[in-house]
Design an enzyme around this catalytic site. Structure first.
Site, mmCIF file in Angstrom:
data_model
loop_
_atom_site.group_PDB
_atom_site.id
_atom_site.type_symbol
_atom_site.label_atom_id
_atom_site.label_comp_id
_atom_site.label_asym_id
_atom_site.label_seq_id
_atom_site.Cartn_x
_atom_site.Cartn_y
_atom_site.Cartn_z
ATOM 1 N N GLU B 179 0.782 -1.233 0.000
ATOM 2 C CA GLU B 179 0.000 0.000 0.000
ATOM 3 C C GLU B 179 0.816 1.287 0.000
ATOM 4 O OE1 GLU B 179 -3.382 0.417 -0.262
ATOM 5 O OE2 GLU B 179 -3.284 -1.721 -0.783
ATOM 6 N N SER B 463 -52.610 -29.309 30.670
ATOM 7 C CA SER B 463 -52.270 -30.443 31.545
ATOM 8 C C SER B 463 -50.801 -30.506 31.943
ATOM 9 C CB SER B 463 -52.651 -31.752 30.852
ATOM 10 O OG SER B 463 -54.039 -31.792 30.663
#
Lengths: 250, 787
Positions: B179, B463
């Site tokens: 870079e 239940s």
């Protein structure tokens, strides 16, 4: 150096002298009830196994020979410093949820030793007991109570019927100042260790300490007395009750 | 003329001074921006949510417990050569052992330093573990937690932050070569590079080369927008100059390496070289090879174009270009570069970009936002250690998804057009002894609805509430009377009068069975019989028992609650069933184990807490009854679907058939499933039809590879063989015999009056232990016995 009394048949070596030495060391280092069975076991030619140090494996090199599965490490390693306790240490099979073996000794256990066959029959239980033992060592060393708590929680997650894990969690949380939490674990430990007078006594002894530290002296004294009734040599209870009774007399 | 010139000069000077003042002002304004970015924490670090570690020990089936999948997701690499780096593992061709170098990992209470271990195998079974460095045996091994997801702010970024000293020189060299090769020579702007880029761009007639320095790129990243104007370029250049004046090259480089964008994982951006090393190679920076460093350096130019996951050959070409640049710039020797060019591309498995447990993460987030605030969670880089088991979570997700699809296929009436109105389900699974929430699916599709039905919804349990009644009935209260599993109760219509009102419980299909035992009443989920038991026990005791089991919703004292008319959260139901599974111990459900700050300080611990709320004996009795529900009752579909481990459970259906439930457990895993519509549309199915298949599918997957555990009978419980019809001791004439558990002393003493009571026909009351095996019998004899 590794000593194991449970693995009688597989013993590759049989040496009496080290046993004597260890027994004598045990006698010097521990309480009477600890070393007498050690000597008895030693002379009865139970088991002394795998004394040689383990070979180091080269880090990068591929092994030259294909190891057999039997080369896998076995659970016989113990550190040098706890030989006496090892020699008397024996889990009761019923504590592990196994059928009791005929004629099994009932010597109290300080160090938790995992019978090799448990790894095959109940691997999660064997792993939980080993984690508990690791945590117990940390608690004895007093170096890392937080890590001990973490290991004990892992043990309970693997096998919720590991009674010693609850006991040591109680001890660890008491050290960390969480008395209420500790009592919860001890209650569970008591329900699981009810049939084992030595451990039931330890549970009561620790409860006594916790209550005493919380200022509940009457309850603490009662706990110490219960501990002594179960196991008169319980040092925590002996000293605790002497302390509280002395205070009461003063 | 002269005057005019003077005026012009004055204006020019004024304009110049004004422009200068503006420039100076702008310069300092930009300087402040740069200082602000450098001085305050420059990055919003997301909090990371970690799963529970995978605990591995001898006796486990590694394949079934998902060991290798876990390694892949954690970025471990399978290598053919001997293991060298952290994250390498190698399965020996003989299949007898596996070598692995663990990743470093910092747990709340300890640290894994990256040990080199050998796992001994027997087929797929783990036989033992040894530390290759010390030669010591390792009894249990923790494979580090997975990152479930990260908690982000507005920008969804994954970023690892490191100091410059932690970045290997090879990577710095690669970045500079790729870079900005004159980084250490220029002062923020590389005029030579600018001139060269301008020349090449003019020659090409388009932009083919950039001249930005690392400092300029860093300044560009300080802006959130990607505006490309001359003004913006000039401001970036000015900021670069300012940064170079104000800060050292090392500070700028460190910021750059942590700031730079290096790829995309789904919607998440990958920022910083540390995160890139983890994302692409599953490695820490220190473990990167030269080739890998060059590849990361090469990614900066166009991370998605050169992504090795997208196009490996292009990524390799770019890597080799960077290596050549490094040689040209004398940042690497030709020999090193040649070796690196020959390196094969060893990537971790492409990581999943999605959050596997969104409802669970929301639960954790909601809990923590109250104490820490959303901003802290999104920006301070906290590490949140949770109880989630990724394998079980996936099993739960699959079970819910497949179960709902199956229901819609089998019952087309359940299909809905609108995604918001589709059939829903939720599932929560806990470790009973520790209360750890190991899996949580709050709904069908998180993208459609983020409403967590496990913790935020309240539905009638039907239940599944009944075991609480039976528990209260079996409990001795201060030595007072209590019922037995064999106690008989009438299953007939009746009226329960309370507060001047009347309530008439009715059975499913209005079928009544006359006199039945408690066991049969629960197995068949008989409403009338259960209501009679509740009336005998008393509503207050039922309410008190429910609260003891961890149900925190206020329960009114009217009779219909005994059939589950009060709306509860599925997590509360799971908590209640966990108590039964854990032998009477309530470990409050928890999703978090610890919160650790970015610097490693433990901010919060969530240790296990237990309350002994039910005696182990009574908990065992209820478990024993509920096992019968699976073996012979309304839950037998569990067995029919192939789940044969010791387990207990209960179906639940509301009167209006709007809610279907199944709650059940093994000794080490409790799970609850609810199925229904959000807007209380009619479901028309029972719990056994709708919820049970999902529960069973989950449990089959979840327990795979783990040793089966059985419910431990506590001391104080006696098991005897009885005739289920009479409840008395079984005789050989009894057509069916079952083993029933009783509190010691409660067991029946008389033989069955219905099927003969001749003395010689009695069978032993106590269940005999199996005879010892031949080998054990032989062992019991002394060695000389054979003589």
């Amino acid at each position: 150096m590794v000593v194991h009394l449970l693995n009688r048949e597989r013993s590759p070596t049989f040496r009496t002298a080290p046993v004597l030495a260890r027994s004598l060391r045990a006698a010097l280092k521990s309480q009477v009830w600890v070393w007498i069975p050690a000597i008895l076991f030693g002379f009865s030619g139970c088991t002394l196994t795998t004394g040689a140090p383990k070979a180091r494996v080269a880090e990068d090199a591929a092994p030259t020979a294909v190891p057999r599965p039997s080369d896998a490490p076995r659970e016989r390693r113990v550190s040098e410093g706890v030989v006496a306790k090892v020699e008397t240490g024996r889990l009761r099979e019923e504590d592990l949820g196994l059928e009791p073996e005929a004629g099994s000794a009932e010597a109290p256990s300080e160090r938790i030793i995992v019978p090799p066959e448990l790894t095959t029959s109940h691997p999660e239980r064997a792993a939980a007991l080993r984690l508990t033992e690791q945590a117990r060592e940390l608690l004895v060393a007093g170096t890392d109570t937080g890590r001990a708590v973490s290991l004990l929680e892992q043990a309970i997650a693997l096998d919720s019927h590991t009674p010693y894990a609850y006991y040591f969690l109680g001890e660890a949380h008491f050290r960390l100042g969480a008395a209420e939490r500790a009592l919860g674990f001890l209650e569970r430990a008591a329900s699981l260790l009810d049939a084992n007078p030595y451990w039931a006594s330890r549970v009561w002894g620790l409860r006594g300490l916790i209550w005493e530290s919380g200022g509940e002296r009457g309850q603490a004294l009662d706990a110490y007395r219960r501990a002594l009734a179960l196991w008169p040599q319980n040092l925590t209870a002996v000293s605790g009750s002497a302390r509280l009774e002395g205070e009461a007399r003063r | 003329m002269r005057r005019a010139r003077r005026v012009l000069i004055t204006i020019a000077v004024a304009a110049f001074l004004l422009a200068g003042a503006c420039l100076v002002r702008e310069w300092f304004a930009l300087g402040r921006v740069v200082e602000e970015k450098f001085h305050r924490r420059p990055w919003a670090l997301p909090s990371r949510v970690y799963s529970a570690p995978l605990v591995v020990y001898a006796g486990l089936d590694l394949k079934e417990i998902g060991f290798f999948e876990r390694l892949a997701r954690l970025g471990y690499r399978r290598v053919a050569a001997p293991v060298r780096f952290r994250g390498d593992y190698r399965l020996d061709p003989s299949g007898l052992w596996l070598d692995i170098v663990l990743h470093e990992f910092s747990y709340p209470t300890h640290a894994e330093v990256g040990r080199r271990l050998r796992l001994f195998l027997d087929g797929r079974l783990l036989r033992g573990i040894r530390d290759l460095a010390t030669g010591e045996e390792v009894f249990t091994l923790e494979i580090e937690p997975e990152i479930v997801t990260s908690i982000h702010g507005e920008t969804w970024e994954e970023r690892g932050v490191v100091g410059l000293g932690e970045v290997p020189p090879t990577l710095i060299a690669a970045v500079i070569a790729a870079e900005d090769s004159r980084f250490f020579q220029h002062h923020g702007i590389d005029w030579l590079a600018v001139a060269r880029a301008t020349w090449r761009n003019l020659a090409a007639g388009r932009i083919v080369q950039g001249g930005s320095t690392l400092t300029q790129q860093l300044m560009k990243n300080f802006y959130l927008t990607r505006e490309r104007t001359i003004g913006r370029k000039l401001r970036e250049a000015a900021m670069a100059l300012f940064a170079e004046l104000k800060y050292s090259k090392q500070e700028i480089l460190e910021n750059y390496l942590n700031e730079i964008y290096l790829g995309q994982n789904g919607a998440q951006g990958i920022f910083g070289v540390a995160e890139a090393a983890r994302f692409y190679f599953g490695k820490k920076l220190a473990d990167l090879t030269l080739g890998e460093a060059a590849l990361i350096g090469g990614l900066i130019r166009a991370p998605n174009l050169y992504s090795p996951f997208r196009d490996p050959s292009r990524a390799l070409a770019r890597r080799n270009f960077v290596l050549r640049r490094m040689v040209e710039e004398e940042l690497a020797s030709a020999e090193e570069a040649a070796v690196a060019e020959d390196e094969p591309l060893v990537l971790r498995d492409a990581p999943a970009g999605t959050n596997d447990a969104p409802y669970f993460v929301d639960l954790v987030r909601r809990e923590l936002e109250e104490r820490f605030g959303g901003k802290t969670l999104a920006e301070e880089g906290l590490r949140l250690f949770t109880t989630l088991d990724p394998r079980l979570q996936r099993a739960a997700e699959e079970a819910v998804k497949e179960g709902l699809a199956e229901l819609e296929r089998d019952y087309p009436v359940l299909r809905r057009e609108s995604p918001e109105q589709r059939l829903q389900a939720c599932l929560v699974a806990l470790r009973p002894a520790t209360g750890e929430i190991v899996a949580l699916v709050g709904g069908r599709d998180y993208r459609i609805s983020q409403f967590d039905r496990v913790t935020q919804s309240r539905r009638q349990p039907g239940s599944v509430f009944k075991p609480i009644i039976y528990l209260a009935a079996l409990e001795e209260v201060q030595g007072g009377p209590h019922l037995l599993p064999t106690s008989r109760v009438r299953d007939e219509p009746f009226s329960w009068h309370y507060d001047g009102k009347e309530w008439r419980p009715a059975n499913y299909g209005e079928h009544y069975w006359g006199e039945v035992t408690l066991r049969r009443a629960l197995q068949m989920s008989l409403n009338a019989a259960t209501a009679r038991i509740a009336r005998q026990v008393g509503i207050q005791r039922v309410v008190e028992t429910a609260h003891r089991l961890g149900i925190n919703t206020p329960l009114p004292s009217y009779p219909s609650i005994v059939l589950g008319s009060v709306e509860l959260a599925p997590l509360e139901v799971a908590s209640a069933y966990s108590v039964l599974a854990a032998g009477g111990v309530l470990a409050p459900p928890r999703g978090l184990t610890a919160v650790v700050s970015a610097d490693g300080t433990v901010l919060e611990g969530h240790p296990l807490t237990i309350h002994n709320v039910v005696s182990p004996q009574v908990a065992y009795l209820v478990t024993n009854l509920l096992s019968g529900v699976l073996d012979h009752g309304t839950g037998r579909g569990v067995r029919e679907r192939g789940f044969m481990r010791p387990a207990a459970g209960k179906t639940g259906t509301t009167n209006d058939y709007n809610d279907a439930w199944f709650a059940g457990y093994t000794p080490d895993l409790a799970a609850v499933v609810w199925v229904g519509f959000d807007h209380h549309d009619h479901l028309g199915l029972t719990g056994a039809q709708a919820a049970l298949p999902i529960w069973t599918a989950f449990m089959l997957r979840a327990t795979r590879g783990t040793p089966p555990a059985r419910f431990q009978k506590p001391p104080g419980v006696t098991t005897v063989r009885i005739d289920p019809e009479s409840g008395a001791l079984a005789t050989p004439r009894c057509p069916s015999v079952i083993e029933e558990a009783f509190l010691a002393g409660d067991e029946p003493k008389e033989p069955c009056p219905l099927h003969g009571e001749r003395l010689w026909e009695r069978v032993p009351a106590e269940v005999p232990s199996p005879p010892p095996k031949r080998r054990e019998r032989a062992k019991a004899k002394p060695w000389w016995f054979i003589f």
